[in-house]
Design a protein around this motif. Sequence first.
Motif, PDB file in Angstrom:
ATOM      1  N   THR A   4     -85.890 -14.860  27.353  1.00 49.10           N
ATOM      2  CA  THR A   4     -86.218 -13.461  27.611  1.00 49.10           C
ATOM      3  C   THR A   4     -87.261 -13.373  28.721  1.00 49.10           C
ATOM      4  O   THR A   4     -87.918 -14.363  29.054  1.00 49.10           O
ATOM      5  N   GLN A   5     -87.400 -12.177  29.272  1.00 49.18           N
ATOM      6  CA  GLN A   5     -88.442 -11.923  30.259  1.00 49.18           C
ATOM      7  C   GLN A   5     -89.008 -10.531  30.035  1.00 49.18           C
ATOM      8  O   GLN A   5     -88.332  -9.655  29.511  1.00 49.18           O
ATOM      9  N   ARG A  10     -88.725  -6.333  26.552  1.00 55.15           N
ATOM     10  CA  ARG A  10     -88.265  -7.634  27.028  1.00 55.15           C
ATOM     11  C   ARG A  10     -86.760  -7.544  27.200  1.00 55.15           C
ATOM     12  O   ARG A  10     -86.087  -6.789  26.510  1.00 55.15           O
ATOM     13  N   GLU A  11     -86.257  -8.341  28.121  1.00 61.45           N
ATOM     14  CA  GLU A  11     -84.828  -8.374  28.407  1.00 61.45           C
ATOM     15  C   GLU A  11     -84.314  -9.788  28.175  1.00 61.45           C
ATOM     16  O   GLU A  11     -84.953 -10.769  28.575  1.00 61.45           O
ATOM     17  N   VAL A  12     -83.161  -9.897  27.541  1.00 62.12           N
ATOM     18  CA  VAL A  12     -82.527 -11.184  27.311  1.00 62.12           C
ATOM     19  C   VAL A  12     -81.964 -11.675  28.647  1.00 62.12           C
ATOM     20  O   VAL A  12     -81.268 -10.931  29.345  1.00 62.12           O
ATOM     21  N   THR A  62     -79.570  -7.381  27.447  1.00 61.53           N
ATOM     22  CA  THR A  62     -79.948  -6.629  26.256  1.00 61.53           C
ATOM     23  C   THR A  62     -81.449  -6.380  26.267  1.00 61.53           C
ATOM     24  O   THR A  62     -82.234  -7.307  26.491  1.00 61.53           O
ATOM     25  N   LEU A  63     -81.853  -5.132  26.033  1.00 60.12           N
ATOM     26  CA  LEU A  63     -83.274  -4.787  25.989  1.00 60.12           C
ATOM     27  C   LEU A  63     -83.799  -4.866  24.561  1.00 60.12           C
ATOM     28  O   LEU A  63     -83.139  -4.419  23.621  1.00 60.12           O
ATOM     29  N   LEU A  64     -84.999  -5.423  24.415  1.00 63.00           N
ATOM     30  CA  LEU A  64     -85.648  -5.596  23.118  1.00 63.00           C
ATOM     31  C   LEU A  64     -86.952  -4.808  23.106  1.00 63.00           C
ATOM     32  O   LEU A  64     -87.683  -4.801  24.089  1.00 63.00           O
ATOM     33  N   ALA A  96     -86.874  -5.269  17.891  1.00 69.05           N
ATOM     34  CA  ALA A  96     -85.786  -4.329  17.605  1.00 69.05           C
ATOM     35  C   ALA A  96     -84.779  -4.371  18.744  1.00 69.05           C
ATOM     36  O   ALA A  96     -85.141  -4.478  19.911  1.00 69.05           O
ATOM     37  N   VAL A  97     -83.524  -4.279  18.353  1.00 66.96           N
ATOM     38  CA  VAL A  97     -82.408  -4.167  19.297  1.00 66.96           C
ATOM     39  C   VAL A  97     -81.689  -2.886  18.909  1.00 66.96           C
ATOM     40  O   VAL A  97     -81.093  -2.820  17.830  1.00 66.96           O
TER      41      VAL A  97
END
Length: 83
Positions: free
Chosen positions: A70-71, A3-5, A26-28, A53-54
Motif C-alpha cells: 500500500t501507499q 491508503r491505496e493498494v 483500492t482505497l482504504l 475499512a474498504v
Amino acid sequence: MLREVIDTLQVQACGDRSVIALEPGTLLTRCRIIRSSNTVTGFDSAVYVMAFAVSDRDCTCPLVHFLPRTQTVEPAVETNPGR
C-alpha cells in the motif's frame, strides 16, 4: 489517512472472517495498527495487524503484508474557481 493498494493484498473481513483479495487501486480508510493475537485475527502468528475499512467494510491483515502493498494517498482537493 487514506491508503491505496499498489499490489494484490489478501485481507480478512472482520464480520464473517472471509478472505478477500484487494486489487491495486483500492482505497482504504480508517487505517490503524493494532496489537493482536492469531485467536482474534485468524492470521497465523500475526502480532501486529493493520485494521482498516474498504467501502465501509472493516478488514484486517498482517502489518508485514500491508506495508509493502500500500501507499499513502493525499485526498483530492476540490478547487472552486470563482464563478
